[in-house]
Design a protein around this motif. Structure first.
Motif, PDB file in Angstrom:
ATOM      1  N   SER B 110      45.520  42.037  54.135  1.00 51.60           N
ATOM      2  CA  SER B 110      46.515  41.435  53.235  1.00 51.60           C
ATOM      3  C   SER B 110      47.873  42.094  53.450  1.00 51.60           C
ATOM      4  N   ALA B 133      48.267  36.673  47.721  1.00 55.78           N
ATOM      5  CA  ALA B 133      47.321  35.579  47.979  1.00 55.78           C
ATOM      6  C   ALA B 133      46.327  35.989  49.060  1.00 55.78           C
ATOM      7  N   LEU B 136      43.609  38.098  47.530  1.00 55.04           N
ATOM      8  CA  LEU B 136      42.647  37.275  46.772  1.00 55.04           C
ATOM      9  C   LEU B 136      41.734  36.503  47.738  1.00 55.04           C
ATOM     10  N   THR B 180      49.192  28.071  48.448  1.00 56.92           N
ATOM     11  CA  THR B 180      50.063  28.907  47.598  1.00 56.92           C
ATOM     12  C   THR B 180      51.395  29.133  48.296  1.00 56.92           C
ATOM     13  N   LEU B 194      47.450  29.497  43.254  1.00 57.72           N
ATOM     14  CA  LEU B 194      46.989  30.893  43.118  1.00 57.72           C
ATOM     15  C   LEU B 194      45.825  30.956  42.130  1.00 57.72           C
ATOM     16  N   ALA B 195      45.945  30.171  41.056  1.00 57.50           N
ATOM     17  CA  ALA B 195      44.877  30.177  40.043  1.00 57.50           C
ATOM     18  C   ALA B 195      43.580  29.641  40.656  1.00 57.50           C
ATOM     19  N   ALA B 198      42.120  32.247  42.913  1.00 60.91           N
ATOM     20  CA  ALA B 198      41.470  33.325  42.151  1.00 60.91           C
ATOM     21  C   ALA B 198      40.136  32.829  41.596  1.00 60.91           C
ATOM     22  N   ALA B 201      37.573  32.846  44.316  1.00 62.30           N
ATOM     23  CA  ALA B 201      37.181  34.214  44.693  1.00 62.30           C
ATOM     24  C   ALA B 201      36.219  34.786  43.651  1.00 62.30           C
ATOM     25  N   LEU B 202      36.544  34.590  42.370  1.00 65.27           N
ATOM     26  CA  LEU B 202      35.668  35.141  41.320  1.00 65.27           C
ATOM     27  C   LEU B 202      34.326  34.416  41.343  1.00 65.27           C
TER      28      LEU B 202
END
Lengths: 214, 221, 48, 240
Positions: B110, B133, B136, B180, B194-195, B198, B201-202
C-alpha cells in the motif's frame, strides 16, 4: 500441571470400536483400548497397518470411519476438542520445525505454543544438551539432534498425553537412555503415552496390535 | 504471551525475512508498473486514464506472490498438525496467517501503490487516498488469497492454482479499489467506493477463516 | 418505417450452430459415460 | 431431500425419470427451435434477434447450474451427503459449458447490436464472464488434488464460497458498469418483449432447463455406478 498456561489435565484416554480406512482400503476396524494416567501403551503392527493413522485419529487430525475417541479429566468426561487443544502433544516423523529458522526460535515457538513457560524451555534445552545448537539453523541439525529438540519441546510443554510416532528411531544409545528417563518421569507424574513403535518402548507398556499382526 | 501473538510474530518474521518479503512484493509491483509505459508508450494522455486501474491490477498480482507458501511449508514440515493441536482453533490460526500476510505484503504494497500510480501520472494529491484504499484492498486480497492457499494444499501446481482460485474472487476489491481512485480523479467523492471496499474486506475477513479452517482440516485428515 | 437492418443471417447461423454443437457434446458425453459404466458393471456382475 | 441420501434409494427414485427427461428435452428443443426460427424478424435488429433465443437460456442455465453446484457443495460440507460430490461434479461440467456458450453467443449477438465482438459495456456479459472464471477455478481445484475425497471436500468449500460471492460479484460488476458508462456505444437494451418473442424464449429456456436436469441426473447416476464398479473391482482384487 499448571492450568495457567491453558494445559488440560487428562486422566484417561478411551478408544472404542475404532475403524479407519485410507481411500477405499480399510486399515483396521473395531479397535478398542484405554490408557489411564501413569500408563504407556505401544502400538505394534506391520508397516502401513495404520499405526500413524490411529495416532492422528486420537489427535483429532483424521476422521475415523466409525468408533469414538473419548478423554476423561480428573472430574469426569472431557470435551474432545478442549482435551486435545489443551492436553495432547504429538511427535510425528517430521518434528514440525521450519528448516530456515534457528533451533532456538523454533523450539521456543513450538514449546510455548503448547503452553510451556520461557523458563521451562531453557531448562529443557539444558537437560537435552541442546544449548550449543540453539543458534544453528534447524536445517543444519542431524535427524537425532532435531528429535532431541522435539523431545525438549515435549518436556518443556509437559502436556499430559504424549502421542509418539517411532520416537526413538533416530536417537543413539545414549540419547535413548535419556529418552527412557524422560518417559518414565512423565508417567510417574501422572502423564500418559501412546506410541507407535517398531522396537519396544524403554518403559513398561501394554501392547496394542493394530491391523494384521506384524 | 498468548499463543496467537507468538504465531503472528513467527509468521511475520518468516514472511518478512526470506522469500516473499515486502521487498519482493514491492519490487514486483514496480517492475510490472514500469512495463506499462514500455508497452503502450510514454504519452501522459495514454497513461493517466489507466493509472488507477493499472495500480490495482499490479496490487492484485503482487499480493499473490507469497501466498503459495503461506500454508504449504508448514504442511510439509509437519507444523500444520501441531498448529491444529495448540490451544487456538484452526480458524484463529488461519486469521493470524492472514494478518501476517497483510502486514508483510499488503501494507508494504500500500506504500508502493501511490508510487506506482504517481509514476503513471496520477495527481499527487490523490496519493494518500490511493495508499488508504490499497491497504483496505490488501486486506481483502490477503483474506481471499489465504483461503486460496489453504484450498490448494495438497495439489502439485500450487502457485498457479492459487491464482486461478483467487483472481475471480478479487474482482470486487479491484473494482471498488480502482473505483475509489477513479472517482476521486473525476472529482466525485470516493466515499461510496471506499465504503464498499471496506465492506468487502471485512466480509472476507469474517468468512474466510471458517472456509480456511475446513480446507486445512481437509488437507490434514 | 426505418430501413430494415441487414438480416445478419450468418451471425444467427453461427450462434445456433455453435450452440447445437456444444449441447450435443454435453448431452452425448453424459449418455456415453452412462452407457459405458452400465456395460462394465453388467459385465462384472454377470461374471460374478 | 435427506431420503435420497443413500445411493440405492436415489438410483431407484431417479431410474424412471431419466428416459422421460431426455425425451422432454428433445421435444422442447425441437419446438423451441422451430418457434425461434419462425418468429418474425425484429424491425430494428432483423434476424439477429434469434441469437437471443440461444444466448439468454444459456446464460440463465449457466447461473442455475452454479446454484445447483453450490447447494450440492453445501450438502457435501455440512451434512457429508454421500451423493453431494457426485451432484456437484455432474453439474459443474455442463454448467461451465452452458456459461461458455452464453459468452460465445453473447459476443456473436454483440456484433450486430453494438458493432464489436466483445463489449465490456454490458454488465451482464461481464458477470457471465466472471461466473465462467468461477467454474474454471472450481474445475481446476477439483482436478488438481489427487486424493479423491480431499479434492471433493476442498472443491466443496470453494463451491460454497463461490455461491456466497456470486451476488457480490454481480453487484460489484453492475456498480462498476454505472461508473464506467460507455457514452460512445449505442446503448440498445435489446428487442421489446412482444408476445412473438416471449413464447419461443420461454420454450427454449424450458428446453435448456430440462436438458440440464437430464444431463445432471444422468451424471449423478453414472457417478454412483462408477463408485459401485470401483468397490466391486477392489473386492475382486482382494479375493484374487
Amino acid at each position: 500441571m499448571d492450568i495457567e498456561n491453558g494445559s488440560q489435565m487428562i486422566a484417561a484416554l478411551h478408544v472404542s470400536d475404532l475403524s479407519i480406512s485410507r481411500g477405499e482400503r480399510r486399515l483396521f476396524a473395531g479397535l478398542s483400548f484405554a490408557v489411564k494416567a501413569g500408563e504407556a501403551a505401544q502400538l505394534t503392527g506391520a508397516n502401513g497397518a495404520g499405526k500413524t493413522s490411529l495416532l492422528r485419529a486420537v489427535a483429532g487430525l483424521l476422521r475415523p470411519d466409525a468408533g469414538e475417541v473419548r478423554f476423561d479429566g480428573a472430574g469426569g468426561p472431557l470435551d474432545a476438542g478442549t482435551a486435545r487443544s489443551g492436553g495432547v502433544q504429538m511427535l510425528a516423523h517430521q518434528e514440525g520445525f521450519r528448516p530456515g529458522r534457528t533451533a532456538r526460535a523454533e523450539l521456543t515457538f513450538q514449546a510455548r505454543w503448547f503452553g510451556a513457560s520461557a523458563e521451562a524451555v531453557t531448562a529443557a534445552a539444558k537437560r537435552l544438551d541442546l544449548v550449543p545448537l540453539l543458534d544453528l539453523e534447524v536445517r543444519v541439525l542431524s535427524a537425532g539432534q532435531r528429535r532431541r529438540l522435539a523431545l525438549a519441546s515435549l518436556v518443556a510443554a509437559n502436556r499430559p498425553l504424549w502421542l509418539l510416532d517411532e520416537p526413538l528411531a533416530p536417537l543413539d544409545a545414549r540419547r535413548r537412555a535419556q529418552a527412557a528417563e524422560i518417559m518414565a518421569e512423565h508417567l510417574n507424574g501422572g502423564g500418559l503415552i501412546l506410541a507407535a513403535v517398531h522396537d519396544p518402548l524403554p518403559v513398561a507398556a501394554r501392547d496394542i496390535v493394530v491391523g494384521a499382526a506384524a | 504471551m498468548s499463543a496467537l501473538l507468538l504465531l503472528y510474530r513467527r509468521e511475520v518474521s518468516l514472511l518478512w525475512a526470506g522469500g516473499g518479503g515486502p521487498l519482493l512484493a514491492c519490487g514486483f509491483a514496480l517492475a510490472v508498473t514500469a512495463a506499462l509505459p514500455l508497452a503502450i508508450g510514454s504519452e501522459p494522455v495514454r497513461l493517466v486514464p489507466v493509472a488507477a486501474g493499472t495500480t490495482w491490477i499490479v496490487l492484485a498480482l503482487a499480493s499473490l506472490l507469497s501466498l503459495e507458501r503461506l500454508f504449504e511449508r508448514d504442511h510439509e514440515d509437519g507444523a500444520l498438525d501441531l498448529l491444529a493441536l495448540g490451544p487456538p482453533t484452526l480458524e484463529a490460526v488461519f486469521a493470524v496467517k492472514t494478518a501476517a500476510q497483510w502486514t508483510a505484503v499488503g501494507l508494504p504494497l500500500s506504500l508502493a501503490a501511490p508510487v506506482a500510480a504517481l509514476s503513471l501520472g496520477l495527481d499527487p494529491a490523490l496519493a494518500p487516498l490511493t495508499a488508504g484504499a490499497a491497504a483496505l484492498a490488501g486486506l481483502a486480497f490477503a483474506a481471499v488469497g489465504a483461503l486460496a492457499a489453504a484450498l490448494s494444499l495438497g495439489s502439485k501446481r500450487g502457485g498457479l492454482l492459487v491464482a486461478v482460485i483467487a483472481l475471480p474472487l478479487y474482482a470486487p476489491p479491484v473494482i471498488f479499489g480502482a473505483g475509489t481512485v477513479t472517482a476521486a480523479q473525476e472529482g466525485t467523492s470516493p466515499g461510496p467506493a471506499l465504503a464498499l471496499l471496506a465492506a468487502y474486506a471485512l466480509f472476507a475477513c469474517a468468512l474466510t477463516p471458517f472456509a480456511g479452517g475446513a480446507a486445512i482440516r481437509n488437507a490434514q485428515g | 418505417m426505418p430501413e430494415v437492418a441487414r438480416s445478419y443471417v450468418e451471425y444467427v447461423a453461427a450462434a445456433w450452430g455453435i450452440s447445437a454443437v456444444v449441447l450435443v457434446v454435453v448431452a452425448g458425453r453424459a449418455l456415453v459415460a452412462a452407457r459405458q459404466v452400465r456395460a462394465r458393471l453388467k459385465e462384472l456382475e454377470d461374471g460374478e | 431431500m435427506f431420503g435420497l441420501a443413500n445411493p440405492e434409494r436415489f438410483m431407484r427414485f431417479s431410474a424412471p425419470l431419466v428416459g422421460p427427461l431426455w425425451i422432454a428435452a428433445g421435444l422442447l428443443l425441437a419446438a423451441g427451435s422451430w418457434l425461434s426460427l419462425t418468429a418474425p424478424p425484429d424491425y430494428q435488429q432483423g434476424d439477429s434477434v434469434r441469437i437471443m433465443f440461444v444466448h439468454v437460456p444459456a446464460a440463465s442455465m449457466g447461473l442455475m447450474a452454479y446454484a445447483a453446484l453450490g447447494v450440492s457443495c453445501l450438502f457435501s460440507l455440512v451434512w457429508r451427503h454421500p451423493l453431494a460430490d457426485a451432484a456437484a461434479r455432474a453439474a459443474a461440467v455442463p454448467g461451465a459449458a452452458l456459461t461458455g456458450l452464453a459468452l460465445i453467443t453473447g459476443a456473436i449477438w454483440g456484433k450486430p447490436m453494438w458493432g464489436v465482438w466483445w463489449t465490456w459495456g454490458d454488465a451482464r456479459l461481464v458477470s457471465v464472464l466472471v461466473l465462467f472464471l468461477f467454474y474454471l477455478a472450481w474445475l481446476a481445484l477439483r482436478a488438481a488434488i489427487e486424493d479423491e475425497s480431499k479434492a471433493a471436500r476442498a472443491a466443496a468449500v470453494l463451491g460454497l464460497v463461490g455461491l456466497i460471492n456470486l451476488p457480490i460479484v454481480k453487484f460489484s460488476v453492475d456498480w462498476w458498469n454505472t461508473l464506467h458508462q460507455p457514452a460512445s456505444l449505442l446503448r440498445a437494451d435489446g428487442p421489446s418483449m412482444t408476445a412473438a418473442y416471449l413464447t419461443p424464449l420461454l420454450t427454449m429456456m424450458a428446453a435448456y432447463a430440462v436438458l440440464f436436469a437430464a444431463v445432471w441426473i444422468t451424471g449423478v447416476r453414472t457417478e454412483v455406478m462408477g463408485r459401485r464398479l470401483r468397490t466391486l473391482r477392489a473386492r475382486r482384487a482382494m479375493e484374487a
